[in-house]
Design an enzyme around this catalytic site. Structure first.
Site, PDB file in Angstrom:
ATOM      1  N   GLU A   1      16.013 -38.897  -8.178  1.00 52.01           N
ATOM      2  CA  GLU A   1      16.361 -37.535  -7.768  1.00 52.01           C
ATOM      3  C   GLU A   1      15.629 -36.542  -8.666  1.00 52.01           C
ATOM      4  OE1 GLU A   1      20.474 -37.163  -5.782  1.00 52.01           O
ATOM      5  OE2 GLU A   1      20.817 -37.332  -7.903  1.00 52.01           O
TER       6      GLU A   1
ATOM      7  N   SER B   1      18.154 -32.628  -1.762  1.00 52.82           N
ATOM      8  CA  SER B   1      17.967 -31.864  -0.519  1.00 52.82           C
ATOM      9  C   SER B   1      17.670 -32.759   0.690  1.00 52.82           C
ATOM     10  CB  SER B   1      16.849 -30.827  -0.698  1.00 52.82           C
ATOM     11  OG  SER B   1      17.183 -29.910  -1.726  1.00 52.82           O
TER      12      SER B   1
ATOM     13  N   ASN C   1      27.328 -38.226  -1.848  1.00 52.19           N
ATOM     14  CA  ASN C   1      27.843 -37.736  -3.129  1.00 52.19           C
ATOM     15  C   ASN C   1      28.531 -36.393  -2.879  1.00 52.19           C
ATOM     16  OD1 ASN C   1      28.306 -36.888  -5.721  1.00 52.19           O
ATOM     17  ND2 ASN C   1      26.139 -36.610  -6.259  1.00 52.19           N
ATOM     18  N   TRP C   2      29.865 -36.434  -2.872  1.00 49.33           N
ATOM     19  CA  TRP C   2      30.625 -35.213  -2.559  1.00 49.33           C
ATOM     20  C   TRP C   2      30.804 -34.300  -3.749  1.00 49.33           C
ATOM     21  CZ3 TRP C   2      35.183 -37.060   1.119  1.00 49.33           C
ATOM     22  CH2 TRP C   2      34.630 -37.372   2.365  1.00 49.33           C
ATOM     23  N   LYS C   3      30.376 -34.760  -4.922  1.00 49.24           N
ATOM     24  CA  LYS C   3      30.480 -33.936  -6.139  1.00 49.24           C
ATOM     25  C   LYS C   3      31.906 -33.372  -6.252  1.00 49.24           C
ATOM     26  CE  LYS C   3      25.581 -33.062  -5.828  1.00 49.24           C
ATOM     27  NZ  LYS C   3      24.456 -32.258  -6.240  1.00 49.24           N
TER      28      LYS C   3
ATOM     29  N   HIS D   1      24.043 -39.302 -13.207  1.00 46.81           N
ATOM     30  CA  HIS D   1      23.603 -38.221 -12.310  1.00 46.81           C
ATOM     31  C   HIS D   1      23.156 -37.036 -13.176  1.00 46.81           C
ATOM     32  CE1 HIS D   1      23.686 -34.879  -9.501  1.00 46.81           C
ATOM     33  NE2 HIS D   1      23.564 -35.776  -8.535  1.00 46.81           N
TER      34      HIS D   1
ATOM     35  N   GLY E   1      19.785 -29.580  -4.448  1.00 44.78           N
ATOM     36  CA  GLY E   1      20.401 -28.346  -4.001  1.00 44.78           C
ATOM     37  C   GLY E   1      19.451 -27.186  -3.798  1.00 44.78           C
TER      38      GLY E   1
END
Ligand code: PGA
Length: 236
Positions: free
Chosen positions: A163, A201, A12-14, A99, A169
């Protein structure tokens, strides 16, 4: 020798890379990452921003691609949204839904999550539904997961990304026991054939620790570094 079971690894590159940066990553790094992945049974899905998806699917049509979200209606006056039909035409196979950043900053609701799941399934795109409790909800994880899943229970072949929001993060991760508990809650509600990914993470050491509890991982920041991503693939 370790018996390897196929894992789904979703990058997931956001909104971390600009279009040019993402294209350059895809061109220069993806081939060697895929080469490493091909030595394993695992599947790697890259989820760049919408603007870069068509570049990726055109240049590497044999790789797996995912969108980070999708509009909750099929088409119409929804400024800023991208339709499921566009994703289908681009050849995208997966789409993240709900998300926590979409829930938090875009107000995405459980009802919209269910709408998106239905739209995606109709078009043959696999939804990956993200759920998880915030730090304030830690004492009521079961109730939160139940609420987030309620409207999509009954769908076959679901993929759920668990998640914990407090883990995204932050470097904090649940203990294997905590993860096992959440996995059991989800499988109880959605059925034992539901595939569950862990996200939050994720690093190579975490995938080695959590690998036996889940069918894959949703990887944020570590997926932007090709060497870290290769390590993660090899540690699964
Ligand atoms: P992270 O992000 O790996 O950087 O914690 C995970 C995610 O939000 O999907």
């Amino acid at each position: 020798m370790k018996l390897l079971v196929k894992k789904l690894l979703v990058a997931n590159w956001k909104m971390q890379l600009s279009h040019d940066q993402a294209c350059s990553w895809i061109e220069t790094e993806l081939p060697s990452v895929q080469e490493v992945c091909a030595t394993t049974p695992h599947e790697l899905v890259i989820c760049p921003s919408f603007t870069t998806l068509s570049y990726g699917t055109t240049l590497f049509p044999d790789s797996s691609w995912g969108a980070q979200t999708v509009g909750f209606e099929k088409q119409g006056a929804y400024t800023g949204d991208v339709s499921v039909l566009s994703l289908k035409e681009l050849g995208v196979q997966y789409c993240l839904v709900g998300h926590s950043e979409q829930r938090r900053y875009r107000g995405v609701t459980d009802e919209q999550v269910a709408q998106k799941v239905a739209l995606l399934r109709k078009q043959g795109i696999q939804p990956i539904v993200c759920i998880g409790e915030t730090v304030a909800q830690k004492h009521e994880t079961k109730k939160i997961l139940q609420t987030q899943l309620e409207q999509i229970i009954g769908n076959e072949s679901l993929i759920i990304a668990y998640e914990p929001v407090w883990s995204i993060g932050t470097g904090d991760v649940p203990s294997p026991e905590q993860l096992a508990q959440s996995v059991a809650i989800i499988k109880n509600l959605c059925g034992s054939q539901t595939r569950i990914l862990y996200g939050g993470s994720v690093t190579d050491t975490k995938v080695a620790l959590f690998g036996s509890y889940v069918e894959g991982f949703l990887i944020g920041s570590a997926s932007l570094d090709a060497d870290r991503l290769k390590k993660i693939i090899l540690s699964c």
